[in-house]
Design a protein around this motif. Structure first.
Motif, PDB file in Angstrom:
ATOM      1  N   PRO A  32       0.790  -1.237   0.000  1.00 34.87           N
ATOM      2  CA  PRO A  32       0.000   0.000   0.000  1.00 34.87           C
ATOM      3  C   PRO A  32       0.822   1.288   0.000  1.00 34.87           C
ATOM      4  N   ALA A  33       2.080   1.245   0.414  1.00 32.22           N
ATOM      5  CA  ALA A  33       2.901   2.456   0.463  1.00 32.22           C
ATOM      6  C   ALA A  33       3.562   2.777  -0.871  1.00 32.22           C
ATOM      7  N   VAL A  34       3.653   1.798  -1.782  1.00 34.93           N
ATOM      8  CA  VAL A  34       4.417   1.964  -3.017  1.00 34.93           C
ATOM      9  C   VAL A  34       3.502   2.387  -4.164  1.00 34.93           C
ATOM     10  N   ALA A  35       3.854   3.500  -4.809  1.00 36.01           N
ATOM     11  CA  ALA A  35       3.059   4.010  -5.931  1.00 36.01           C
ATOM     12  C   ALA A  35       3.536   3.439  -7.262  1.00 36.01           C
ATOM     13  N   THR A  36       4.836   3.527  -7.533  1.00 37.96           N
ATOM     14  CA  THR A  36       5.392   3.037  -8.799  1.00 37.96           C
ATOM     15  C   THR A  36       6.752   2.402  -8.543  1.00 37.96           C
ATOM     16  N   ARG A  53      13.990   1.239  -8.470  1.00 39.38           N
ATOM     17  CA  ARG A  53      13.758   2.632  -8.074  1.00 39.38           C
ATOM     18  C   ARG A  53      12.250   2.768  -7.936  1.00 39.38           C
ATOM     19  N   PHE A  54      11.811   3.176  -6.765  1.00 40.74           N
ATOM     20  CA  PHE A  54      10.376   3.282  -6.585  1.00 40.74           C
ATOM     21  C   PHE A  54       9.992   4.537  -5.826  1.00 40.74           C
ATOM     22  N   LYS A  55       8.760   4.940  -6.083  1.00 40.61           N
ATOM     23  CA  LYS A  55       8.198   6.100  -5.401  1.00 40.61           C
ATOM     24  C   LYS A  55       7.119   5.620  -4.451  1.00 40.61           C
ATOM     25  N   LEU A  56       7.126   6.218  -3.285  1.00 43.73           N
ATOM     26  CA  LEU A  56       6.068   5.955  -2.324  1.00 43.73           C
ATOM     27  C   LEU A  56       4.903   6.889  -2.621  1.00 43.73           C
ATOM     28  N   LYS A  57       3.771   6.568  -2.081  1.00 41.99           N
ATOM     29  CA  LYS A  57       2.587   7.390  -2.325  1.00 41.99           C
ATOM     30  C   LYS A  57       2.736   8.796  -1.765  1.00 41.99           C
ATOM     31  N   ASP A  58       3.663   8.990  -0.802  1.00 39.20           N
ATOM     32  CA  ASP A  58       3.901  10.336  -0.274  1.00 39.20           C
ATOM     33  C   ASP A  58       4.876  11.136  -1.141  1.00 39.20           C
ATOM     34  N   SER A  60       8.082  10.283  -1.850  1.00 40.74           N
ATOM     35  CA  SER A  60       9.479   9.930  -1.581  1.00 40.74           C
ATOM     36  C   SER A  60       9.978   8.924  -2.609  1.00 40.74           C
ATOM     37  N   GLU A  61      11.250   9.002  -2.924  1.00 42.84           N
ATOM     38  CA  GLU A  61      11.848   8.062  -3.868  1.00 42.84           C
ATOM     39  C   GLU A  61      12.963   7.279  -3.173  1.00 42.84           C
ATOM     40  N   LEU A  62      12.994   5.976  -3.433  1.00 45.67           N
ATOM     41  CA  LEU A  62      13.993   5.095  -2.833  1.00 45.67           C
ATOM     42  C   LEU A  62      14.608   4.210  -3.906  1.00 45.67           C
ATOM     43  N   ARG A  63      15.784   3.670  -3.611  1.00 43.38           N
ATOM     44  CA  ARG A  63      16.437   2.695  -4.484  1.00 43.38           C
ATOM     45  C   ARG A  63      16.916   1.538  -3.616  1.00 43.38           C
ATOM     46  N   GLU A  64      16.646   0.314  -4.085  1.00 50.42           N
ATOM     47  CA  GLU A  64      17.072  -0.888  -3.380  1.00 50.42           C
ATOM     48  C   GLU A  64      17.707  -1.849  -4.375  1.00 50.42           C
ATOM     49  N   GLN A  65      18.662  -2.639  -3.888  1.00 47.62           N
ATOM     50  CA  GLN A  65      19.369  -3.578  -4.747  1.00 47.62           C
ATOM     51  C   GLN A  65      19.131  -5.006  -4.273  1.00 47.62           C
ATOM     52  N   LEU A  66      18.844  -5.882  -5.223  1.00 47.09           N
ATOM     53  CA  LEU A  66      18.658  -7.301  -4.931  1.00 47.09           C
ATOM     54  C   LEU A  66      20.019  -7.941  -4.699  1.00 47.09           C
ATOM     55  N   LEU A  67      20.223  -8.527  -3.527  1.00 50.03           N
ATOM     56  CA  LEU A  67      21.505  -9.126  -3.168  1.00 50.03           C
ATOM     57  C   LEU A  67      21.535 -10.632  -3.363  1.00 50.03           C
ATOM     58  N   ALA A  68      20.406 -11.273  -3.169  1.00 48.72           N
ATOM     59  CA  ALA A  68      20.334 -12.738  -3.291  1.00 48.72           C
ATOM     60  C   ALA A  68      18.892 -13.127  -3.548  1.00 48.72           C
ATOM     61  N   LEU A  69      18.707 -14.229  -4.266  1.00 49.02           N
ATOM     62  CA  LEU A  69      17.375 -14.757  -4.532  1.00 49.02           C
ATOM     63  C   LEU A  69      17.505 -16.251  -4.768  1.00 49.02           C
ATOM     64  N   SER A  70      16.719 -17.039  -4.044  1.00 46.16           N
ATOM     65  CA  SER A  70      16.742 -18.484  -4.199  1.00 46.16           C
ATOM     66  C   SER A  70      15.322 -19.016  -4.337  1.00 46.16           C
ATOM     67  N   LEU A  80      19.206  -1.246   0.927  1.00 44.72           N
ATOM     68  CA  LEU A  80      18.735   0.092   0.595  1.00 44.72           C
ATOM     69  C   LEU A  80      19.931   0.912   0.131  1.00 44.72           C
ATOM     70  N   LEU A  81      19.819   1.490  -1.051  1.00 48.15           N
ATOM     71  CA  LEU A  81      20.889   2.320  -1.596  1.00 48.15           C
ATOM     72  C   LEU A  81      20.660   3.803  -1.338  1.00 48.15           C
ATOM     73  N   ASP A  82      19.434   4.265  -1.577  1.00 50.50           N
ATOM     74  CA  ASP A  82      19.097   5.678  -1.405  1.00 50.50           C
ATOM     75  C   ASP A  82      17.728   5.806  -0.765  1.00 50.50           C
ATOM     76  N   THR A  83      17.642   6.684   0.221  1.00 52.17           N
ATOM     77  CA  THR A  83      16.372   6.950   0.889  1.00 52.17           C
ATOM     78  C   THR A  83      16.422   8.332   1.543  1.00 52.17           C
ATOM     79  N   PRO A  84      15.291   9.019   1.630  1.00 47.48           N
ATOM     80  CA  PRO A  84      15.271  10.295   2.338  1.00 47.48           C
ATOM     81  C   PRO A  84      15.226  10.107   3.859  1.00 47.48           C
ATOM     82  N   ILE A  85      15.029   8.887   4.307  1.00 48.35           N
ATOM     83  CA  ILE A  85      14.957   8.584   5.738  1.00 48.35           C
ATOM     84  C   ILE A  85      16.383   8.436   6.271  1.00 48.35           C
TER      85      ILE A  85
END
Length: 147
Positions: A32-36, A53-58, A60-70, A80-85
């Motif tokens: 519910p917090a993620v817009a795009t 890279r995603f925008k929250l409904k408020d 804010s823009e954030l960037r996250e990197q996938l480190l592992a997936l199984s 988390l790479l970039d956040t205004p928090i």
């Protein structure tokens, strides 16, 4: 260093839950917090190292990197790479496990990060409640709609 651990049990098989969660770029369809959300450089959303890279409904823009997936273990990790928090060194892990009594899913979500001491309590609560619990509740609603 704050350590957030949350878990829940969903009334759905792990395969159905994993299908939604493994798409690193799909959280804008259920959280519910993620817009795009978009994956940078047109990479696949399951490629280790891809960045969303995603925008929250408020706004804010954030960037996250996938480190592992199984797929075998039904786990993934991201940072988390970039956040205004004012949150730094954030690394999170998600794991699904089958609950064989009723073909349900155990979902474990945890993270560690650093922040200023005066922000630790409020940011820890925000991660635990707004992000993790909000995600659990949203997936639960999404599964009911698609059942």
């Amino acid at each position: 260093m704050p350590h957030v651990v949350k878990s829940t049990i969903l009334d759905a098989p792990t395969g159905a839950v994993w299908e939604m969660l493994r798409d690193f770029n799909g959280h804008d369809r259920w959280h519910p917090a993620v817009a795009t959300s978009t994956i940078e450089r047109a990479q696949a959303s399951d490629k280790i190292g891809c960045v969303r890279r995603f925008k929250l409904k408020d706004g804010s823009e954030l960037r996250e990197q996938l480190l592992a997936l199984s797929d075998l273990e039904q786990t993934f990790s991201y940072c988390l790479l970039d956040t205004p928090i004012p949150m730094f060194n954030y690394v999170a892990h998600v794991r699904l496990l089958p609950v064989t009594d009723g073909d349900r899913t155990f979902w474990h979500w945890e993270s560690r990060f650093t922040t200023r001491p005066e922000d630790a309590a409020s940011i820890t609560k925000m991660v635990a409640e707004d992000i993790y619990q909000g995600g659990f509740d949203a997936i639960r609603r999404h599964l009911k709609r698609t059942a």
